[in-house]
Design a protein around this motif. Sequence first.
Motif, PDB file in Angstrom:
ATOM      1  N   ASP A 185     -16.068   9.433  34.299  1.00 20.37           N
ATOM      2  CA  ASP A 185     -16.072  10.895  34.194  1.00 20.37           C
ATOM      3  C   ASP A 185     -14.650  11.447  34.127  1.00 20.37           C
ATOM      4  O   ASP A 185     -14.365  12.375  33.359  1.00 20.37           O
ATOM      5  CB  ASP A 185     -16.863  11.527  35.343  1.00 20.37           C
ATOM      6  N   GLU A 186     -13.749  10.863  34.895  1.00 20.68           N
ATOM      7  CA  GLU A 186     -12.355  11.293  34.852  1.00 20.68           C
ATOM      8  C   GLU A 186     -11.722  10.959  33.505  1.00 20.68           C
ATOM      9  O   GLU A 186     -10.952  11.749  32.955  1.00 20.68           O
ATOM     10  CB  GLU A 186     -11.576  10.630  35.978  1.00 20.68           C
ATOM     11  N   ALA A 187     -12.042   9.787  32.986  1.00 21.73           N
ATOM     12  CA  ALA A 187     -11.491   9.368  31.698  1.00 21.73           C
ATOM     13  C   ALA A 187     -11.921  10.315  30.584  1.00 21.73           C
ATOM     14  O   ALA A 187     -11.116  10.702  29.724  1.00 21.73           O
ATOM     15  CB  ALA A 187     -11.924   7.936  31.384  1.00 21.73           C
ATOM     16  N   LEU A 188     -13.190  10.707  30.600  1.00 23.69           N
ATOM     17  CA  LEU A 188     -13.684  11.617  29.563  1.00 23.69           C
ATOM     18  C   LEU A 188     -13.023  12.979  29.660  1.00 23.69           C
ATOM     19  O   LEU A 188     -12.845  13.669  28.647  1.00 23.69           O
ATOM     20  CB  LEU A 188     -15.204  11.747  29.668  1.00 23.69           C
ATOM     21  N   ASP A 189     -12.640  13.375  30.852  1.00 22.42           N
ATOM     22  CA  ASP A 189     -12.011  14.684  31.040  1.00 22.42           C
ATOM     23  C   ASP A 189     -10.561  14.729  30.548  1.00 22.42           C
ATOM     24  O   ASP A 189      -9.996  15.819  30.404  1.00 22.42           O
ATOM     25  CB  ASP A 189     -12.046  15.083  32.518  1.00 22.42           C
ATOM     26  N   THR A 190      -9.965  13.570  30.295  1.00 24.26           N
ATOM     27  CA  THR A 190      -8.562  13.546  29.890  1.00 24.26           C
ATOM     28  C   THR A 190      -8.359  13.926  28.428  1.00 24.26           C
ATOM     29  O   THR A 190      -7.240  14.244  28.018  1.00 24.26           O
ATOM     30  CB  THR A 190      -7.958  12.146  30.097  1.00 24.26           C
ATOM     31  N   GLY A 191      -9.426  13.849  27.615  1.00 26.83           N
ATOM     32  CA  GLY A 191      -9.269  14.088  26.191  1.00 26.83           C
ATOM     33  C   GLY A 191      -8.660  12.907  25.454  1.00 26.83           C
ATOM     34  O   GLY A 191      -8.232  13.042  24.307  1.00 26.83           O
ATOM     35  N   ARG A 192      -8.636  11.745  26.091  1.00 24.22           N
ATOM     36  CA  ARG A 192      -8.117  10.530  25.474  1.00 24.22           C
ATOM     37  C   ARG A 192      -9.268   9.622  25.052  1.00 24.22           C
ATOM     38  O   ARG A 192     -10.385   9.735  25.570  1.00 24.22           O
ATOM     39  CB  ARG A 192      -7.201   9.791  26.463  1.00 24.22           C
ATOM     40  N   PRO A 193      -9.040   8.718  24.095  1.00 29.19           N
ATOM     41  CA  PRO A 193     -10.086   7.767  23.722  1.00 29.19           C
ATOM     42  C   PRO A 193     -10.455   6.876  24.908  1.00 29.19           C
ATOM     43  O   PRO A 193      -9.615   6.588  25.766  1.00 29.19           O
ATOM     44  CB  PRO A 193      -9.441   6.947  22.600  1.00 29.19           C
ATOM     45  N   LEU A 291     -11.973  -1.044  18.294  1.00 25.14           N
ATOM     46  CA  LEU A 291     -10.830  -0.368  18.903  1.00 25.14           C
ATOM     47  C   LEU A 291      -9.864   0.158  17.852  1.00 25.14           C
ATOM     48  O   LEU A 291      -9.292   1.244  17.987  1.00 25.14           O
ATOM     49  CB  LEU A 291     -10.107  -1.315  19.859  1.00 25.14           C
ATOM     50  N   GLU A 292      -9.694  -0.599  16.769  1.00 30.93           N
ATOM     51  CA  GLU A 292      -8.833  -0.137  15.687  1.00 30.93           C
ATOM     52  C   GLU A 292      -9.415   1.129  15.053  1.00 30.93           C
ATOM     53  O   GLU A 292      -8.676   2.065  14.709  1.00 30.93           O
ATOM     54  CB  GLU A 292      -8.675  -1.239  14.642  1.00 30.93           C
ATOM     55  N   GLY A 293     -10.743   1.162  14.907  1.00 33.84           N
ATOM     56  CA  GLY A 293     -11.374   2.362  14.385  1.00 33.84           C
ATOM     57  C   GLY A 293     -11.214   3.554  15.311  1.00 33.84           C
ATOM     58  O   GLY A 293     -11.091   4.689  14.854  1.00 33.84           O
ATOM     59  N   LEU A 294     -11.177   3.268  16.599  1.00 31.44           N
ATOM     60  CA  LEU A 294     -11.033   4.335  17.586  1.00 31.44           C
ATOM     61  C   LEU A 294      -9.626   4.908  17.594  1.00 31.44           C
ATOM     62  O   LEU A 294      -9.443   6.107  17.798  1.00 31.44           O
ATOM     63  CB  LEU A 294     -11.373   3.778  18.985  1.00 31.44           C
ATOM     64  N   THR A 295      -8.634   4.068  17.371  1.00 33.96           N
ATOM     65  CA  THR A 295      -7.248   4.497  17.510  1.00 33.96           C
ATOM     66  C   THR A 295      -6.555   4.758  16.177  1.00 33.96           C
ATOM     67  O   THR A 295      -5.378   5.107  16.158  1.00 33.96           O
ATOM     68  CB  THR A 295      -6.442   3.434  18.287  1.00 33.96           C
ATOM     69  N   ALA A 296      -7.291   4.600  15.074  1.00 33.94           N
ATOM     70  CA  ALA A 296      -6.669   4.813  13.753  1.00 33.94           C
ATOM     71  C   ALA A 296      -6.220   6.262  13.600  1.00 33.94           C
ATOM     72  O   ALA A 296      -6.919   7.185  14.021  1.00 33.94           O
ATOM     73  CB  ALA A 296      -7.676   4.467  12.664  1.00 33.94           C
TER      74      ALA A 296
END
Length: 296
Positions: A185-193, A291-296
């Motif tokens: 839940d904290e990770a999702l709140d950061t706005g990061r992948p 992961l590459e698709g997520l961070t492209a």
Amino acid sequence: MHRRQLLTGIGAAAGLTVLGTACGSGDGVPAVDAEQSLFVQAASLEFLSGPDRWLAFGVRDLQNTPIDDADVQVYLRTIATAPDQTAEVVAGPLAASFAPATETGQGIYYLQTTIEEPGLYDVVATVGDDHGVASIQVVDPSNSRVAVPGEAAISARTATTEDDLGVFAVCTQDPPCGMHEMSLDEALDTGRPVALMFATPEFCQTAVCGPSVSTLDAVRGDGDWGDTIFVHSEIFAEAPVGAEAPTTPLVPAVEAWGLPSEPWFFTIGGDGVIAGRLDGPMPEPILRSMLEGLTA
């Protein structure tokens, strides 16, 4: 009710290893009445229709010996479910790649393809003059049992090194993985992948879960994934014991996501929307690709 059908994996995805149920035509595609000399084991709980779907499977001979790193060609064909229907080859030949076994289990073949329509399909795998068939159920994403790409990720607490949520183990891998620094839940709140793995290395019912966590942890450490947050959630809130294992309470995140099996892996964009998902075997090349698709 505690859902404890945690049996996804080689030889354990119920209903996904039915052999030889359809006829087919096409160059190089064995007929349904041709004697099978391979055992093909589809390895996911649920396949989705749509573009660029991953298909992972194992191949063994009739003596149950794994066939590793062979030239495997794959065809997908519909299954005729009524006398007036005709099976059709919808894809193939498709060259399958091979991922060697890690720690336990057997090596896995995998490929990416498009399956336009939901329904029953045969996966026909050939190795030279030998072949085997596994049947799979392909479902429309709107009818999926589990969250699919394009949907919002479900916010839920997961155990961390600072807050174990009262569960018996934050991580059953030995040594523990490095993916328990932040709750989901904290990770999702950061706005990061976010890269999210649900698996229980110690109590997995197949030879899949342990390697899935260690493989992702290794990929996490040797790649440049930007500011992606990696989260691993165990499955059980209490240690499964003997005959009582099927009723063992699940951790809150597994309940919230409604997972009927494990392991599962999700990639989630910074907007909180699921970008990709995978269940069953977790070959390193697929994890890297996601992961590459997520961070492209």
